[in-house]
Each structure stands twice: as C-alpha cells, then as structure tokens.
Design a protein around this motif. Structure first.
Motif, PDB file in Angstrom:
ATOM      1  N   ARG A 282       0.869  -1.179   0.000  1.00 45.99           N
ATOM      2  CA  ARG A 282       0.000   0.000   0.000  1.00 45.99           C
ATOM      3  C   ARG A 282       0.906   1.230   0.000  1.00 45.99           C
ATOM      4  NH1 ARG A 282      -3.990  -2.845  -0.162  1.00 45.99           N
ATOM      5  NH2 ARG A 282      -5.080  -3.998   1.410  1.00 45.99           N
ATOM      6  N   TYR A 283       0.570   2.212  -0.846  1.00 47.63           N
ATOM      7  CA  TYR A 283       1.335   3.451  -0.872  1.00 47.63           C
ATOM      8  C   TYR A 283       0.571   4.499  -0.087  1.00 47.63           C
ATOM      9  CZ  TYR A 283       4.149   7.361  -2.451  1.00 47.63           C
ATOM     10  OH  TYR A 283       4.977   8.456  -2.485  1.00 47.63           O
ATOM     11  N   GLY A 284       1.143   4.965   0.996  1.00 45.94           N
ATOM     12  CA  GLY A 284       0.503   5.975   1.817  1.00 45.94           C
ATOM     13  C   GLY A 284       1.156   6.045   3.178  1.00 45.94           C
ATOM     14  N   PRO A 285       0.892   7.106   3.920  1.00 44.25           N
ATOM     15  CA  PRO A 285       1.527   7.289   5.229  1.00 44.25           C
ATOM     16  C   PRO A 285       1.028   6.287   6.258  1.00 44.25           C
ATOM     17  CG  PRO A 285      -0.091   9.006   4.848  1.00 44.25           C
ATOM     18  CD  PRO A 285       0.016   8.226   3.582  1.00 44.25           C
ATOM     19  N   LYS A 286       1.747   6.225   7.370  1.00 41.79           N
ATOM     20  CA  LYS A 286       1.439   5.284   8.440  1.00 41.79           C
ATOM     21  C   LYS A 286       0.022   5.488   8.978  1.00 41.79           C
ATOM     22  CE  LYS A 286       4.882   4.364  11.149  1.00 41.79           C
ATOM     23  NZ  LYS A 286       5.886   4.388  12.233  1.00 41.79           N
ATOM     24  N   SER A 287      -0.435   6.724   9.023  1.00 38.70           N
ATOM     25  CA  SER A 287      -1.780   7.001   9.547  1.00 38.70           C
ATOM     26  C   SER A 287      -2.857   6.329   8.705  1.00 38.70           C
ATOM     27  CB  SER A 287      -2.026   8.510   9.614  1.00 38.70           C
ATOM     28  OG  SER A 287      -1.873   9.091   8.340  1.00 38.70           O
ATOM     29  N   LYS A 288      -2.669   6.300   7.388  1.00 42.95           N
ATOM     30  CA  LYS A 288      -3.634   5.610   6.527  1.00 42.95           C
ATOM     31  C   LYS A 288      -3.597   4.112   6.764  1.00 42.95           C
ATOM     32  CE  LYS A 288      -4.451   8.778   2.879  1.00 42.95           C
ATOM     33  NZ  LYS A 288      -5.543   8.810   1.984  1.00 42.95           N
ATOM     34  N   ALA A 289      -2.422   3.558   7.015  1.00 44.02           N
ATOM     35  CA  ALA A 289      -2.313   2.128   7.305  1.00 44.02           C
ATOM     36  C   ALA A 289      -3.030   1.800   8.608  1.00 44.02           C
ATOM     37  CB  ALA A 289      -0.843   1.712   7.371  1.00 44.02           C
ATOM     38  N   TYR A 290      -2.881   2.660   9.628  1.00 47.30           N
ATOM     39  CA  TYR A 290      -3.597   2.449  10.889  1.00 47.30           C
ATOM     40  C   TYR A 290      -5.110   2.421  10.659  1.00 47.30           C
ATOM     41  CZ  TYR A 290       0.315   3.010  14.173  1.00 47.30           C
ATOM     42  OH  TYR A 290       1.461   2.834  14.898  1.00 47.30           O
TER      43      TYR A 290
ATOM     44  N   ASP B 228      -6.836 -10.226  10.896  1.00 48.30           N
ATOM     45  CA  ASP B 228      -6.787 -11.670  10.728  1.00 48.30           C
ATOM     46  C   ASP B 228      -5.631 -12.064   9.814  1.00 48.30           C
ATOM     47  OD1 ASP B 228      -7.619 -11.078   8.154  1.00 48.30           O
ATOM     48  OD2 ASP B 228      -9.696 -11.613   8.527  1.00 48.30           O
ATOM     49  N   GLU B 229      -5.506 -13.350   9.612  1.00 49.23           N
ATOM     50  CA  GLU B 229      -4.419 -13.890   8.791  1.00 49.23           C
ATOM     51  C   GLU B 229      -4.547 -13.478   7.325  1.00 49.23           C
ATOM     52  OE1 GLU B 229      -1.849 -15.876   9.847  1.00 49.23           O
ATOM     53  OE2 GLU B 229      -2.474 -15.900  11.927  1.00 49.23           O
ATOM     54  N   GLU B 230      -5.760 -13.166   6.875  1.00 44.81           N
ATOM     55  CA  GLU B 230      -5.959 -12.791   5.481  1.00 44.81           C
ATOM     56  C   GLU B 230      -5.465 -11.364   5.222  1.00 44.81           C
ATOM     57  OE1 GLU B 230      -7.101 -14.865   3.130  1.00 44.81           O
ATOM     58  OE2 GLU B 230      -7.150 -16.400   4.686  1.00 44.81           O
ATOM     59  N   MET B 231      -5.552 -10.506   6.227  1.00 41.56           N
ATOM     60  CA  MET B 231      -5.217  -9.102   6.057  1.00 41.56           C
ATOM     61  C   MET B 231      -3.730  -8.830   6.252  1.00 41.56           C
ATOM     62  SD  MET B 231      -6.741  -5.949   8.169  1.00 41.56           S
ATOM     63  CE  MET B 231      -5.376  -5.471   9.162  1.00 41.56           C
ATOM     64  N   LEU B 232      -3.124  -9.480   7.217  1.00 48.02           N
ATOM     65  CA  LEU B 232      -1.728  -9.229   7.548  1.00 48.02           C
ATOM     66  C   LEU B 232      -0.881 -10.447   7.210  1.00 48.02           C
ATOM     67  CD1 LEU B 232      -2.293  -7.487  10.981  1.00 48.02           C
ATOM     68  CD2 LEU B 232      -1.582  -6.397   8.869  1.00 48.02           C
ATOM     69  N   PRO B 233       0.354 -10.248   6.830  1.00 45.06           N
ATOM     70  CA  PRO B 233       1.122  -8.998   6.818  1.00 45.06           C
ATOM     71  C   PRO B 233       0.828  -8.159   5.573  1.00 45.06           C
ATOM     72  CG  PRO B 233       2.520 -10.755   6.051  1.00 45.06           C
ATOM     73  CD  PRO B 233       1.198 -11.380   6.426  1.00 45.06           C
ATOM     74  N   PHE B 234       1.224  -6.885   5.649  1.00 43.81           N
ATOM     75  CA  PHE B 234       1.260  -6.044   4.468  1.00 43.81           C
ATOM     76  C   PHE B 234       2.359  -5.005   4.645  1.00 43.81           C
ATOM     77  CE2 PHE B 234      -1.697  -3.371   6.874  1.00 43.81           C
ATOM     78  CZ  PHE B 234      -1.331  -2.091   6.508  1.00 43.81           C
ATOM     79  N   ILE B 235       2.713  -4.392   3.526  1.00 46.27           N
ATOM     80  CA  ILE B 235       3.774  -3.390   3.496  1.00 46.27           C
ATOM     81  C   ILE B 235       3.150  -2.064   3.088  1.00 46.27           C
ATOM     82  CG2 ILE B 235       5.897  -2.664   2.318  1.00 46.27           C
ATOM     83  CD1 ILE B 235       6.525  -5.653   1.885  1.00 46.27           C
ATOM     84  N   SER B 236       3.436  -1.011   3.847  1.00 47.95           N
ATOM     85  CA  SER B 236       3.031   0.338   3.435  1.00 47.95           C
ATOM     86  C   SER B 236       4.294   1.160   3.200  1.00 47.95           C
ATOM     87  CB  SER B 236       2.115   0.995   4.469  1.00 47.95           C
ATOM     88  OG  SER B 236       2.803   1.235   5.675  1.00 47.95           O
TER      89      SER B 236
END
Length: 196
Positions: free
Chosen positions: A44-52, A61-69
């Motif tokens: 995902r391209y965007g600041p940490k606040s958007k990732a939060y 859950d396991e489907e959502m994480l991990p990911f890289i921002s």
C-alpha cells in the motif's frame, strides 16, 4: 523559467522503487511445521496514519496481515553529487550506449517502508527477501521516454527498526510493526535546449 516541461522523473522513480517490493511472499505453516500455503504480501502506498485506519476498519486476521506500506518522507537537493551544469552524466537509450545527458540536478528522495504483521516469523520472511539485495545499496532503472534516456538510480538502505508503542489494552490486538528507511539518489532534468 522556461516553457512548460514535465519528464515525470519523480513519479517514475517512485514507481520503480515500489516495484522492488512487489514479489515478496510468505509461507504459512501448520502446527506440525508443514507448509499450508504461500501468499504474496500486498503493498500500500501511503503514510502510516492511513495504514492504521485501514487496519482499524478491517478485521485483524491472517488474510489481512502482513502487508507493506510505503511513503515518501522527503525530497532534498544533494549538493554532494552536483556537477558542472555542462558536465554530462552517463545514461543510455534503446539505440546506443554511452549516451550522456546534461542539466542533471541531483535529488535524494527519502522513503519509509512499514511492515505490519501478526507474527514475527512473517517479519523474518519479508526481511530475508529484502535485505540480501542491499550491501548497503542496490540500483533501479528509471526510463524517461520523453528524453529517450534511461539511467541507474542508487537506492541506499539506511536501517531497520521495530516500532515500539505504548502498552496495548486487553481488548486491542497486538500488531508487530517495523520501519525501514531508504534514500533514493535520483536525478531531475532541466528542459533540453533545442538547437537554433
């Protein structure tokens, strides 16, 4: 100022930087250690606040994480790489090699890559697919079709560190976060002068 020009140097550098992380995968294991599956880590391209916000709005859950921002932290002129304005920098095009470009202005783009995960083993898998390529730098290729050139850009790995936050409440989920900072040494070009 000269007439309008736009070579998309910054945009193309950002795209090539993001491309470095597109094929990272992790494996999931059963309790007995057998591989259950392999999954591509989304970017995902965007600041940490958007990732939060994204994590808060979706189920953890396991489907959502991990990911890289990934997000850009700054764009600074690099006087240490400045050359005489008439000096050429080596580039290449599709027709020949040894082509040179004038009017190159050196800029450094700062990036922070955040890695979010539920399990430390996922962080380990992701870093083992990133860190070996930096010693402490790697190169990406940026192509500028409007100028018929391409040039190598140095990507410097500055460091990796865990993000320590305040204590987590009992209702809140634990999410492991690591930050990795990079400096990308790119070039911006003044308009090409036309022969009269």
């Amino acid at each position: 100022m000269e007439n309008y020009f736009f070579y998309k140097c910054i945009r193309r550098t950002v795209i090539q930087f993001l491309d470095m992380f597109k094929n990272i995968e992790i494996e999931r294991y059963s309790a007995t250690g057998v591989v259950k599956g392999r999954f591509v880590v989304p970017i995902r391209y965007g600041p940490k606040s958007k990732a939060y916000l994204w994590i808060k709005d979706h189920a953890r859950d396991e489907e959502m994480l991990p990911f890289i921002s990934i997000y850009m932290t700054g764009l600074d002129f690099d006087s240490t790489r400045l050359t005489n304005k008439y000096q050429n920098i080596a580039v290449s095009d599709t027709l020949t090699t040894g082509v040179f470009a004038k009017n190159a202005m050196p800029y450094n783009i700062g990036f922070t890559v955040n890695i979010w995960s539920l399990h430390m083993v996922d962080i380990d898998q992701i870093y083992e697919q990133i860190l070996p390529y930096f010693g402490p730098h790697a190169f990406i290729r940026v192509t500028i079709p409007e100028m018929s050139i391409g040039y190598d850009v140095k990507v410097i790995l500055n460091g990796c560190s865990p993000v320590m936050t305040d204590d987590v409440g009992e209702e809140e989920a634990r999410i492991i976060k690591w930050d990795t900072t990079f400096t990308v040494q790119t070039w911006l070009f003044k308009p090409q002068l036309t022969e009269v």
